[in-house]
Motif scaffolding. Structure first.
Motif, PDB file in Angstrom:
ATOM      1  N   PRO A  81       0.795  -1.227   0.000  1.00  0.00           N
ATOM      2  CA  PRO A  81       0.000   0.000   0.000  1.00  0.00           C
ATOM      3  C   PRO A  81       0.837   1.292   0.000  1.00  0.00           C
ATOM      4  CG  PRO A  81      -0.950  -1.586   1.516  1.00  0.00           C
ATOM      5  CD  PRO A  81       0.370  -2.150   1.084  1.00  0.00           C
ATOM      6  N   ASP A  82       2.131   1.186   0.360  1.00  0.00           N
ATOM      7  CA  ASP A  82       2.982   2.379   0.269  1.00  0.00           C
ATOM      8  C   ASP A  82       3.667   2.477  -1.090  1.00  0.00           C
ATOM      9  OD1 ASP A  82       4.925   0.447   0.324  1.00  0.00           O
ATOM     10  OD2 ASP A  82       5.893   1.127   2.184  1.00  0.00           O
ATOM     11  N   GLY A  83       3.341   1.545  -2.006  1.00  0.00           N
ATOM     12  CA  GLY A  83       3.888   1.595  -3.357  1.00  0.00           C
ATOM     13  C   GLY A  83       5.160   0.789  -3.540  1.00  0.00           C
ATOM     14  N   SER A  84       5.693   0.249  -2.461  1.00  0.00           N
ATOM     15  CA  SER A  84       6.947  -0.505  -2.587  1.00  0.00           C
ATOM     16  C   SER A  84       6.663  -1.954  -2.986  1.00  0.00           C
ATOM     17  CB  SER A  84       7.703  -0.465  -1.253  1.00  0.00           C
ATOM     18  OG  SER A  84       6.966  -1.165  -0.265  1.00  0.00           O
ATOM     19  N   GLY A  85       7.719  -2.655  -3.363  1.00  0.00           N
ATOM     20  CA  GLY A  85       7.644  -4.097  -3.594  1.00  0.00           C
ATOM     21  C   GLY A  85       6.811  -4.508  -4.790  1.00  0.00           C
ATOM     22  N   GLU A  86       6.808  -3.709  -5.875  1.00  0.00           N
ATOM     23  CA  GLU A  86       6.004  -4.077  -7.036  1.00  0.00           C
ATOM     24  C   GLU A  86       6.470  -5.405  -7.645  1.00  0.00           C
ATOM     25  OE1 GLU A  86       5.347  -1.040 -10.019  1.00  0.00           O
ATOM     26  OE2 GLU A  86       5.395  -2.529 -11.628  1.00  0.00           O
ATOM     27  N   ARG A  87       5.512  -6.290  -7.902  1.00  0.00           N
ATOM     28  CA  ARG A  87       5.786  -7.559  -8.587  1.00  0.00           C
ATOM     29  C   ARG A  87       4.737  -7.769  -9.664  1.00  0.00           C
ATOM     30  NH1 ARG A  87       5.131 -12.411  -6.190  1.00  0.00           N
ATOM     31  NH2 ARG A  87       3.875 -11.572  -4.499  1.00  0.00           N
ATOM     32  N   LEU A  88       5.178  -8.170 -10.860  1.00  0.00           N
ATOM     33  CA  LEU A  88       4.239  -8.450 -11.946  1.00  0.00           C
ATOM     34  C   LEU A  88       4.032  -9.958 -12.044  1.00  0.00           C
ATOM     35  CD1 LEU A  88       5.585  -5.873 -14.557  1.00  0.00           C
ATOM     36  CD2 LEU A  88       3.695  -5.624 -12.935  1.00  0.00           C
ATOM     37  N   LEU A  89       2.753 -10.378 -12.108  1.00  0.00           N
ATOM     38  CA  LEU A  89       2.434 -11.811 -12.043  1.00  0.00           C
ATOM     39  C   LEU A  89       1.997 -12.380 -13.383  1.00  0.00           C
ATOM     40  CD1 LEU A  89       0.348 -11.834  -8.728  1.00  0.00           C
ATOM     41  CD2 LEU A  89       2.788 -12.226  -8.998  1.00  0.00           C
ATOM     42  N   ALA A  90       1.384 -11.553 -14.237  1.00  0.00           N
ATOM     43  CA  ALA A  90       0.873 -12.069 -15.517  1.00  0.00           C
ATOM     44  C   ALA A  90       0.994 -10.964 -16.546  1.00  0.00           C
ATOM     45  CB  ALA A  90      -0.582 -12.501 -15.376  1.00  0.00           C
ATOM     46  N   GLU A  91       1.191 -11.337 -17.798  1.00  0.00           N
ATOM     47  CA  GLU A  91       1.251 -10.340 -18.874  1.00  0.00           C
ATOM     48  C   GLU A  91       0.637 -10.908 -20.132  1.00  0.00           C
ATOM     49  OE1 GLU A  91       5.792 -10.292 -19.668  1.00  0.00           O
ATOM     50  OE2 GLU A  91       4.852  -9.981 -21.617  1.00  0.00           O
ATOM     51  N   ASP A  92       0.096 -10.031 -20.973  1.00  0.00           N
ATOM     52  CA  ASP A  92      -0.426 -10.470 -22.266  1.00  0.00           C
ATOM     53  C   ASP A  92      -0.835  -9.247 -23.085  1.00  0.00           C
ATOM     54  OD1 ASP A  92      -1.449 -12.131 -24.373  1.00  0.00           O
ATOM     55  OD2 ASP A  92      -1.868 -13.662 -22.857  1.00  0.00           O
ATOM     56  N   TYR A  93      -1.409  -9.526 -24.272  1.00  0.00           N
ATOM     57  CA  TYR A  93      -1.955  -8.424 -25.082  1.00  0.00           C
ATOM     58  C   TYR A  93      -2.947  -7.635 -24.249  1.00  0.00           C
ATOM     59  CZ  TYR A  93      -4.321  -5.956 -28.849  1.00  0.00           C
ATOM     60  OH  TYR A  93      -4.860  -4.982 -29.650  1.00  0.00           O
ATOM     61  N   LEU A  94      -3.787  -8.366 -23.508  1.00  0.00           N
ATOM     62  CA  LEU A  94      -4.661  -7.697 -22.551  1.00  0.00           C
ATOM     63  C   LEU A  94      -4.885  -8.597 -21.347  1.00  0.00           C
ATOM     64  CD1 LEU A  94      -7.530  -5.323 -23.050  1.00  0.00           C
ATOM     65  CD2 LEU A  94      -7.915  -7.218 -21.516  1.00  0.00           C
ATOM     66  N   VAL A  95      -4.496  -8.166 -20.178  1.00  0.00           N
ATOM     67  CA  VAL A  95      -4.926  -8.767 -18.917  1.00  0.00           C
ATOM     68  C   VAL A  95      -5.463  -7.611 -18.089  1.00  0.00           C
ATOM     69  CG1 VAL A  95      -3.492 -10.838 -18.815  1.00  0.00           C
ATOM     70  CG2 VAL A  95      -2.545  -8.655 -18.063  1.00  0.00           C
ATOM     71  N   GLU A  96      -6.562  -7.827 -17.405  1.00  0.00           N
ATOM     72  CA  GLU A  96      -7.217  -6.716 -16.728  1.00  0.00           C
ATOM     73  C   GLU A  96      -8.070  -7.244 -15.589  1.00  0.00           C
ATOM     74  OE1 GLU A  96      -9.382  -4.100 -19.444  1.00  0.00           O
ATOM     75  OE2 GLU A  96     -10.357  -3.089 -17.787  1.00  0.00           O
ATOM     76  N   ALA A  97      -8.414  -6.320 -14.671  1.00  0.00           N
ATOM     77  CA  ALA A  97      -9.442  -6.565 -13.654  1.00  0.00           C
ATOM     78  C   ALA A  97      -9.077  -7.654 -12.652  1.00  0.00           C
ATOM     79  CB  ALA A  97     -10.775  -6.899 -14.325  1.00  0.00           C
ATOM     80  N   PRO A  98      -7.978  -7.504 -11.904  1.00  0.00           N
ATOM     81  CA  PRO A  98      -7.685  -8.496 -10.876  1.00  0.00           C
ATOM     82  C   PRO A  98      -8.733  -8.478  -9.765  1.00  0.00           C
ATOM     83  CG  PRO A  98      -6.242  -6.594 -10.624  1.00  0.00           C
ATOM     84  CD  PRO A  98      -6.993  -6.408 -11.917  1.00  0.00           C
ATOM     85  N   THR A  99      -9.013  -9.663  -9.213  1.00  0.00           N
ATOM     86  CA  THR A  99      -9.909  -9.774  -8.057  1.00  0.00           C
ATOM     87  C   THR A  99      -9.314 -10.814  -7.120  1.00  0.00           C
ATOM     88  OG1 THR A  99     -12.181 -10.265  -7.351  1.00  0.00           O
ATOM     89  CG2 THR A  99     -11.385 -11.460  -9.262  1.00  0.00           C
ATOM     90  N   TRP A 100      -9.396 -10.564  -5.817  1.00  0.00           N
ATOM     91  CA  TRP A 100      -8.713 -11.404  -4.826  1.00  0.00           C
ATOM     92  C   TRP A 100      -9.580 -12.555  -4.343  1.00  0.00           C
ATOM     93  CZ3 TRP A 100      -3.707 -10.677  -3.311  1.00  0.00           C
ATOM     94  CH2 TRP A 100      -3.121  -9.431  -3.561  1.00  0.00           C
ATOM     95  N   SER A 101      -8.959 -13.713  -4.119  1.00  0.00           N
ATOM     96  CA  SER A 101      -9.611 -14.762  -3.331  1.00  0.00           C
ATOM     97  C   SER A 101      -9.770 -14.221  -1.908  1.00  0.00           C
ATOM     98  CB  SER A 101      -8.762 -16.034  -3.315  1.00  0.00           C
ATOM     99  OG  SER A 101      -7.532 -15.809  -2.631  1.00  0.00           O
ATOM    100  N   PRO A 102     -10.775 -14.713  -1.165  1.00  0.00           N
ATOM    101  CA  PRO A 102     -11.019 -14.114   0.154  1.00  0.00           C
ATOM    102  C   PRO A 102      -9.855 -14.270   1.129  1.00  0.00           C
ATOM    103  CG  PRO A 102     -12.505 -15.969  -0.263  1.00  0.00           C
ATOM    104  CD  PRO A 102     -11.813 -15.673  -1.547  1.00  0.00           C
ATOM    105  N   ASN A 103      -8.962 -15.241   0.896  1.00  0.00           N
ATOM    106  CA  ASN A 103      -7.811 -15.355   1.796  1.00  0.00           C
ATOM    107  C   ASN A 103      -6.613 -14.542   1.313  1.00  0.00           C
ATOM    108  OD1 ASN A 103      -6.796 -16.871  -0.298  1.00  0.00           O
ATOM    109  ND2 ASN A 103      -6.428 -18.730   0.904  1.00  0.00           N
ATOM    110  N   GLY A 104      -6.773 -13.807   0.200  1.00  0.00           N
ATOM    111  CA  GLY A 104      -5.693 -12.937  -0.264  1.00  0.00           C
ATOM    112  C   GLY A 104      -4.489 -13.678  -0.806  1.00  0.00           C
TER     113      GLY A 104
END
Lengths: 173, 442
Positions: B370-393
């Motif tokens: 939440p402070d902007g640190s530790g960015e990690r990219l998990l998936a990439e493509d022509y279009l990937v969008e709209a992440p949503t979390w499982s309830p356990n995060g």
């Protein structure tokens, strides 16, 4: 043999129908100005009388749309010229109300594009109003990236999709 | 002993501890924070039943449980054909030697019984094969039609006992089902269990609908509808099927999300070329404007404690992520990487924010603190969008379109672990976008 020939003809007819299918959203017709696939129906439609003040009149004789740069809602000189023609046309047909639809290419996220489409529609509306059109005659709606006009996935298609399209409002009110 | 209330059929599920587990031992455990842990070999046996119907339900439940555990990537269910012990004696006490031979480290066995009042009784036990100890043992009563949900509840209990974290199998997904030509896409609200079962359409496609999100109680979905050619935020009641316009705003409302307590909805309103964030109290129906930048402020999402809101804004020139206090004060930018950042969603654990990133013509799904640190990219493509979390995060779902020559594939739903491993498609009957993962069903 004869049967085969007929089915080939049918296929050609289908293909032609696809090429001239309307490419705009809403109830609008395709704009000649935007479309690079010139319609083969040009010679046949010239015989038909276009009624003034209609969507067809706007598309054929004025131009119904303006285009934007990537992630921008700024009106280019070309866009202004086109909107000036639209404003003159709206003055000529004083009873006409329009909806300006704002659209985006597919290279943005859905919610941001809804906002950007609204900003584009609003930029076009603001200019029409600045040219003396009563704001009550111009509504706006954003479709974001939901209603592309051109189907490709390249810059040519995206440029045609970043647009504000003026549509004659036949819904009353 | 406690009672779980059912969401739609109000028959309670009773849950009773059968046997005290031995002293809290931690010998059999999967650490889910490890990137590429070896999945735990587990034997999920068909639940034993006396009658044909009981046997059928028992077999189907074992299948659902094994599939849940397998999809999590943390477990490796052993092929049933390798099982040595298959007799009814299994339902009292397993012969652990038979399970050690096939290298099962954990064993799940159970029993189904249709009791005279028409209900289904299900009990199961999870065993640590090498320690020869019961790790958990529970029983449930339910209506027989509800067997699938009980199987998910059991899979959650197994996941929790072995990983120490809450599971996410007894959950649902709401998403946008897409069909038809690209210029006039038909979009419908659709809902399904987390594993794709019990799929149904909630709207008929006559109106364009976008971006559905669950309320914390799962009774309602908030979403955008173009009903009457006027894009506005609505609330859909799952039980009644009723769709209610939310508020009376002069401009387009969109990008809605419920607050963690379900009492508010935050959303954007666009008017005169500016898009701002608004909050609406669902009890008083009063709305409050939270941002007034004159820019595009959208995709707001509450922190799980509701103290802060993350959103994206182009106020600095390009689309970036900002965090503010939930009253609109103390706005500060948190994303500073190369590219544009969008669709921030706060994790239910509070520790991370998932986002869509657009950089050099590609789309990415990533996370940052939440402070902007530790960015990690998990998936990439022509279009990937709209992440949503499982309830356990621990898991993210999103939608993906790939470019194949000049064509782009139908949008499809995928899930991926926070570790970046275990990416899987969630199979849907038609094209699928804008997924939203429910909390655990209450």
């Amino acid at each position: 043999m004869r049967f085969k020939f007929l089915s080939v003809l049918a296929a050609v007819a289908l293909l032609a129908a696809c090429e001239t299918a309307p490419e705009s959203s809403g109830s609008t017709q395709s704009s000649g100005a935007a479309s690079t696939t010139s319609s083969s129906s040009g010679s046949s439609t010239s015989a038909v009388q276009i009624q003034g003040g209609t969507q067809e009149d706007l598309v054929v004789n004025v131009g119904d749309r303006v285009f934007f740069a990537f992630d921008s809602s700024e009106l280019s000189a070309e866009a202004r010229a086109s909107l000036e023609k639209q404003a003159a046309w709206m003055k000529k047909f004083g009873g006409v109300r329009v909806v300006v639809e704002g659209h985006c290419d597919e290279r943005g996220t859905r919610e941001y594009n809804l906002a950007l489409g609204e900003r584009r529609a609003n930029a076009a509306k603001d200019y029409l109003v600045a040219l003396g059109i009563n704001p009550a005659r111009v509504k706006t709606i954003s479709y974001g990236k939901e209603r592309p006009a051109a189907l490709g996935h390249n810059e040519t298609a995206w440029a045609q999709n970043r647009r504000a399209v003026t549509v004659v409002d036949n819904t009353g009110s | 002993m406690f009672v779980l209330s059912m969401m739609r059929n109000a028959i309670p599920v009773l849950l009773a501890v059968l046997m005290m587990a031995g002293a809290a031992r931690a010998e059999l455990r999967v650490d889910i924070t490890q990137g590429k842990a070896e999945p735990l070999p587990i034997a999920v046996t068909d639940f034993f039943g006396n009658g044909g119907e009981e046997q059928r339900i028992g077999r189907d439940m074992a299948g659902v449980i094994a599939a849940d555990l397998q999809r999590s990537g943390l477990f490796k269910p052993i092929d049933k054909r390798a099982f040595i012990q298959t007799d009814g004696a299994l339902s009292t006490l397993p012969r652990f030697g038979d399970w050690r031979i096939i290298n099962a480290q954990a064993l799940v066995q159970g029993r189904t019984e249709l009791v005279p009042d028409g209900r289904l009784r299900v009990e199961f036990r999870l065993w640590d094969v090498f320690a020869e100890q019961q790790m958990v043992g529970l029983a449930y009563f339910t209506v027989p039609d509800n067997w699938r949900r009980v199987a998910h509840i059991i899979a959650d209990a197994i996941y929790k006992r072995i990983t120490g974290e809450d599971g996410y199998f007894d959950t649902r997904i709401v998403y946008i089902a897409e069909s038809g030509p690209e210029r006039r896409r038909v979009k419908r609200l659709a809902i399904m269990d987390q594993d794709g079962a019990n799929h149904r359409f909630l709207t008929d496609g006559s109106e364009l609908v976008l971006t559905p999100r669950f309320s914390p109680t799962l009774q309602e979905i908030t979403y955008l509808s173009y009903r009457g050619n006027t894009p506005r935020v609505y609330i859909f009641n799952i039980d009644s099927g009723r769709q209610e316009l939310l508020g009376d705003f002069p401009g387009m409302t969109f990008a809605p999300r419920f607050s963690p307590d379900g009492q508010k909805v935050i959303m954007s309103m666009a008017q005169n070329g500016a898009t701002n964030v608004y909050e609406m109290d669902l009890r008083t129906r009063q709305s409050r404007q939270l941002t007034r930048s004159g820019a595009i402020d959208t995709s707001p999402s509450y922190a799980p404690d509701a103290s802060q809101i993350v959103f994206n804004s182009d106020r600095g020139g390009s689309q970036q992520l900002y965090v503010m206090d939930s009253d609109g004060s103390d706005v500060h930018r948190i994303s500073f990487g190369k590219g544009r950042y969008a669709t921030p969603v706060w994790s239910p654990r509070g520790d991370l924010i998932a986002f869509t990133k657009i950089s050099r013509g590609k789309f990415y799904i990533g996370v940052m603190r939440p402070d902007g640190s530790g960015e990690r990219l998990l998936a990439e493509d022509y279009l990937v969008e709209a992440p949503t979390w499982s309830p356990n995060g621990r898991v993210l779902m999103f939608f993906r379109q790939s470019k194949n020559g000049e064509n782009v594939t139908e949008p499809r739903l995928y899930s991926i672990d926070l570790t970046g491993y275990n990416e899987r498609e969630i199979v849907t009957p038609v094209g699928a976008s804008d997924p939203a993962w429910s909390p655990l069903i209450p």
